[in-house]
Design a protein around this motif. Structure first.
Motif, PDB file in Angstrom:
ATOM      1  N   ASN A   1       0.807  -1.221   0.000  1.00 37.32           N
ATOM      2  CA  ASN A   1       0.000   0.000   0.000  1.00 37.32           C
ATOM      3  C   ASN A   1       0.838   1.268   0.000  1.00 37.32           C
ATOM      4  O   ASN A   1       0.318   2.369   0.193  1.00 37.32           O
ATOM      5  CB  ASN A   1      -0.960   0.019   1.199  1.00 37.32           C
TER       6      ASN A   1
ATOM      7  N   VAL B   1      -0.596  -5.566   2.562  1.00 38.80           N
ATOM      8  CA  VAL B   1      -1.957  -5.773   3.058  1.00 38.80           C
ATOM      9  C   VAL B   1      -2.465  -7.124   2.562  1.00 38.80           C
ATOM     10  O   VAL B   1      -2.410  -7.408   1.361  1.00 38.80           O
ATOM     11  CB  VAL B   1      -2.894  -4.655   2.571  1.00 38.80           C
TER      12      VAL B   1
ATOM     13  N   LYS C   1      -5.202  -9.589   1.298  1.00 35.82           N
ATOM     14  CA  LYS C   1      -6.389  -9.252   0.517  1.00 35.82           C
ATOM     15  C   LYS C   1      -7.089 -10.506   0.014  1.00 35.82           C
ATOM     16  O   LYS C   1      -6.481 -11.567  -0.122  1.00 35.82           O
ATOM     17  CB  LYS C   1      -6.007  -8.403  -0.710  1.00 35.82           C
TER      18      LYS C   1
ATOM     19  N   ASN D   1      -9.822  -5.759   1.631  1.00 37.32           N
ATOM     20  CA  ASN D   1      -8.675  -5.856   2.514  1.00 37.32           C
ATOM     21  C   ASN D   1      -9.025  -6.661   3.754  1.00 37.32           C
ATOM     22  O   ASN D   1     -10.069  -6.441   4.370  1.00 37.32           O
ATOM     23  CB  ASN D   1      -8.206  -4.465   2.940  1.00 37.32           C
TER      24      ASN D   1
END
Length: 348
Positions: free
Chosen positions: A272, A277, A279, A288
């Motif tokens: 990010n 992150v 996902k 997310n």
């Protein structure tokens, strides 16, 4: 071998384990379904070595005693039997193996070379595993041969001339699929093998890898990533045609694919700008799983009914904690005191 574990779980994503078919739950009567159990495979550092582990509904069982490095990379449940693929060191070399109900049942190599089983799939009475055998070390004649084992008997998918790896195996009828990559002399090419015959998913001009294969009817889905020259793009291929899941502004990777009805689920991660992150994408739309304040990675997805289960890791202090998300809600499998990872999930 700590470097090998990190290579497969985290660091390899910067270059750019398996999901499996779902069996219907049996019923005790026409109106009552037993609760599904959630199985997760992975590893945890315990003193001097890594321990191969499996969690059932959050309760862990060690597959190895921690005196030698080991890791579990894939879990598959067939009937009442739980199969786990991974490796354990013999003190000199890492040995690929399959545990059945906690017992080291199928030894996939003789221990003369380093071998790693990344994925396991059970079809009827046959147990398939995919992985690699490594000879030598990088810079001194290193080679890696992609292998698929059926009931412990191996078949080579590559000849070892160039480095390669396989991360996923899937069996549909009499067809055996594997997903991975092979180096072409300058770049890694994402590949899927069907019954030993390779198909290139990328043209070899940029680094790419395929991490997961899933077959639904006549359609073959593969999840992976391909570089755009500067960053890695999370991708999915359906019958060889690719779709980008990310725009390439930041590096990302798709690590697992699962098809439920007409819905296609992909687990992975994306940078990010500050952190990775975890996902999940459903039909290309991302959600997310983590807030981006700590590095996190999703490695495996399994859909059971209306529930979406994802296995992965999130930074906790100085180490990573193994985690599982159910419909986006996280549960820690470890407390982050020791480095750990959840890399494969199966629900039955």
């Amino acid at each position: 071998m700590k470097k090998r574990l990190l290579f497969r779980s985290i660091l390899f994503v910067l270059l750019t384990v398996s999901l499996f078919s779902c069996e219907k739950d049996s019923t005790t009567d026409s109106n009552t379904k037993p609760s599904a159990s959630v199985y997760v495979a992975g590893y945890e550092l315990n003193g001097p070595g890594y321990v191969a582990k499996i969690w059932k509904n959050g309760v862990s069982t060690n597959l190895t005693d921690g005196t030698k490095n080991a890791a579990a990379s894939s879990v598959f449940v067939s009937g009442s039997d739980v199969y786990v693929a991974g490796y354990e060191s013999n003190g000199t070399k890492d040995v690929a193996k399959v545990w059945k109900n906690g017992v080291s049942t199928i030894i996939l190599s003789d221990g003369a070379e380093n071998t790693y089983a990344s994925s396991v799939f059970v079809s009827g009475s046959d147990v398939y595993a995919a992985g690699i055998e490594i000879t030598g070390t990088s810079g001194t004649g290193y080679t890696a041969i992609v292998k698929v084992w059926k009931n412990g008997v191996s078949a080579n998918l590559t000849d070892g001339t160039l480095p390669a790896d396989a991360f996923s195996v899937f069996v549909s009828g009499t067809d055996v699929y594997a997903a991975g990559y092979e180096f072409n002399g300058t770049k890694n090419v994402a590949k899927v093998w069907k019954n030993g015959v390779a198909t290139n998913l990328t043209d070899g001009t940029k680094n790419a890898a395929a991490f997961s294969v899933f077959v639904s009817g006549s359609d073959v889905y593969v999840a992976g990533s391909e570089s755009n020259g500067t960053e890695n793009i999370a991708k999915i291929w359906k019958n060889g045609a690719s779709t980008n899941l990310t725009d390439g502004a930041n590096t990302a990777s798709a690590r697992s694919v699962f098809v439920s009805g007409s819905d296609v689920y992909v687990a992975g991660f994306a940078f990010n700008g500050n952190r990775y992150v975890a996902k999940i994408w459903k039909n290309g739309v991302s959600t997310n799983l983590t807030d981006g304040t700590k590095n996190a990675y999703a490695f495996s997805v399994f859909v059971s009914g209306s529930d979406v289960h994802v296995a992965g890791i999130e930074r906790s202090g100085i180490d990573y904690a193994a985690k599982i998300w159910k419909n986006g809600v996280a549960t820690n499998l470890t407390d982050g005191t020791n480095e750990a990872a959840a890399v494969s999930v199966f629900v039955k």
